[in-house]
Design an enzyme around this catalytic site. Structure first.
Site, mmCIF file in Angstrom:
data_model
loop_
_atom_site.group_PDB
_atom_site.id
_atom_site.type_symbol
_atom_site.label_atom_id
_atom_site.label_comp_id
_atom_site.label_asym_id
_atom_site.label_seq_id
_atom_site.Cartn_x
_atom_site.Cartn_y
_atom_site.Cartn_z
ATOM 1 N N ASN A 10 -4.673 -1.032 -7.594
ATOM 2 C CA ASN A 10 -5.089 -0.399 -6.545
ATOM 3 C C ASN A 10 -4.159 0.887 -6.271
ATOM 4 O O ASN A 10 -3.202 0.716 -5.518
ATOM 5 C CB ASN A 10 -5.246 -1.219 -5.234
ATOM 6 N N LYS A 12 -4.158 3.118 -4.082
ATOM 7 C CA LYS A 12 -4.257 3.506 -2.781
ATOM 8 C C LYS A 12 -3.913 5.075 -2.663
ATOM 9 O O LYS A 12 -4.729 5.965 -3.353
ATOM 10 C CB LYS A 12 -3.183 2.826 -2.093
ATOM 11 N N HIS A 89 -10.357 -4.677 1.837
ATOM 12 C CA HIS A 89 -8.905 -4.514 1.762
ATOM 13 C C HIS A 89 -8.093 -4.619 3.291
ATOM 14 O O HIS A 89 -8.995 -4.116 4.237
ATOM 15 C CB HIS A 89 -8.492 -3.510 1.180
ATOM 16 N N GLU A 91 -5.974 -2.959 4.809
ATOM 17 C CA GLU A 91 -5.669 -1.839 5.285
ATOM 18 C C GLU A 91 -6.676 -1.264 5.752
ATOM 19 O O GLU A 91 -6.642 -0.614 6.686
ATOM 20 C CB GLU A 91 -4.967 -1.021 3.936
ATOM 21 N N GLU A 161 -5.108 -11.833 -0.751
ATOM 22 C CA GLU A 161 -3.999 -10.817 -0.678
ATOM 23 C C GLU A 161 -3.381 -11.342 0.747
ATOM 24 O O GLU A 161 -3.771 -10.611 1.717
ATOM 25 C CB GLU A 161 -4.403 -9.579 -0.467
ATOM 26 N N GLY A 167 3.056 -4.878 -0.054
ATOM 27 C CA GLY A 167 4.265 -3.890 0.253
ATOM 28 C C GLY A 167 5.448 -4.498 0.761
ATOM 29 O O GLY A 167 6.221 -3.470 1.297
ATOM 30 N N SER A 204 2.968 -7.656 -3.691
ATOM 31 C CA SER A 204 4.135 -7.631 -4.122
ATOM 32 C C SER A 204 4.086 -8.138 -5.543
ATOM 33 O O SER A 204 5.345 -8.659 -6.006
ATOM 34 C CB SER A 204 4.937 -8.373 -3.190
ATOM 35 N N GLY A 225 -0.928 -3.226 -6.148
ATOM 36 C CA GLY A 225 -0.490 -2.063 -5.324
ATOM 37 C C GLY A 225 0.469 -1.024 -5.754
ATOM 38 O O GLY A 225 0.355 -0.523 -6.995
ATOM 39 N N GLY A 226 1.484 -1.304 -5.117
ATOM 40 C CA GLY A 226 2.883 -0.367 -5.463
ATOM 41 C C GLY A 226 3.049 -0.216 -6.986
ATOM 42 O O GLY A 226 3.243 0.917 -7.627
HETATM 43 P P1 13P Z 1 1.520 -4.102 -3.204
HETATM 44 O O1 13P Z 1 1.290 -4.637 -4.548
HETATM 45 O O2 13P Z 1 2.174 -3.087 -3.083
HETATM 46 O O3 13P Z 1 2.082 -5.452 -2.471
HETATM 47 O O4 13P Z 1 -0.101 -4.075 -2.625
HETATM 48 C C1 13P Z 1 -0.819 -4.924 -2.912
HETATM 49 C C2 13P Z 1 -2.412 -4.519 -2.439
HETATM 50 O O5 13P Z 1 -2.629 -4.306 -1.260
HETATM 51 C C3 13P Z 1 -3.400 -4.294 -3.436
HETATM 52 O O6 13P Z 1 -4.798 -4.129 -3.094
#
Ligand code: 13P
Length: 245
Positions: A10, A12, A89, A91, A161, A167, A204, A225-226
């Site tokens: 992802n 983002k 998600h 967010e 998640e 994050g 993470s 994500g990151g």
């Molecule tokens: P991180 O891997 O940055 O923690 O993000 C996870 C995420 O929100 C994937 O959708």
């Protein structure tokens, strides 16, 4: 149920076009697995198409027909060859006030257009501390999947998640993840009569902890994500989970 593990990136909203072009030089050359699903910011999607990996959206709209400025419909996505969409998600639940009811309508709309849905669920830190994790997950799952037939559920993957893990570098423990994956499967079984739901973990996940996380037996992959924004780190995760399976 598909048995091969998947890795979903992802991306983002972190990368601009310069970052994307550097990223693609590595990714397009090296990622050759359809079990890898990259979900770029939607304006960059054309650069990711027609490669040897799969592409997904980070969100799709709730209706297929009509005029909705600024949105992308599942039908439009499918017409581009995009098979996957992330829905629910945290967010979007937090910053765009997406409700369980809206998420349910989005899931149904996407599946009716032949997309595969990665449905995100997870508790906040406060909910975890109040021992409400199971209650929150039950509510999110039952509401988001309300009205889906068994055939429709075949097109869903649940991404667990926990919000407190996103994050933060606070990855959930293998034990916590395994227990939660079992719980999610039990809810699906009890509530919808669905067996063996595919559950992936996100929060993470990185190139350092993936080997350990990949030991969890009842997890079908990861939502990253990151670390998916860094081509080299992402490749290490892919190699551990997908290439070596
Ligand atoms: P991180 O891997 O940055 O923690 O993000 C996870 C995420 O929100 C994937 O959708």
């Amino acid at each position: 149920m598909e048995t091969k593990k998947i890795v979903v990136g992802n991306l983002k909203t972190k990368m601009d076009i310069n970052d994307i072009s550097k990223y693609l030089k590595i990714i397009n050359e090296q990622v050759i697995d359809k079990e890898v699903i990259i979900c770029p910011t939607s304006i960059y999607i054309p650069y990711f198409l027609k490669q040897r990996y799969s592409v997904g959206l980070q969100n799709t709209f709730v209706n297929d027909e009509g005029t909705y400025t600024g949105e992308i419909t599942p039908k439009q996505a499918v017409s581009m060859g995009i098979k996957y969409t992330i829905i629910g998600h945290s967010e979007r639940r937090i910053h765009l006030d997406e409700t369980d009811e809206l998420i349910n309508r989005k899931v149904i709309s996407a599946i009716n257009s032949n997309m595969r849905v990665i449905l995100c669920v997870g508790e906040t830190l406060e909910e975890k501390q109040l021992l409400k994790t199971d209650m929150v997950l039950r509510r999110q799952l039952v509401n988001a999947l309300n009205g889906l037939s068994i055939d429709m559920l075949d097109n869903v993957t649940i991404a667990y998640e926990p919000v407190w893990a996103i994050g933060t570098n606070n990855v959930a423990s293998n034990k916590e993840i395994a227990r939660t994956a079992n719980y999610i499967r039990m809810i699906l079984h009890q509530n919808r009569g669905y067996e063996n739901m595919r559950v992936i973990y996100g929060g993470s996940v990185n190139e350092q902890n993936i080997k350990e996380l990949n030991q969890i037996e009842n997890i079908s992959g990861f939502l990253v994500g990151g670390a998916s924004n860094d081509a080299k780190k992402f490749l290490k995760i892919i190699e551990e989970v997908v290439v070596n399976q």
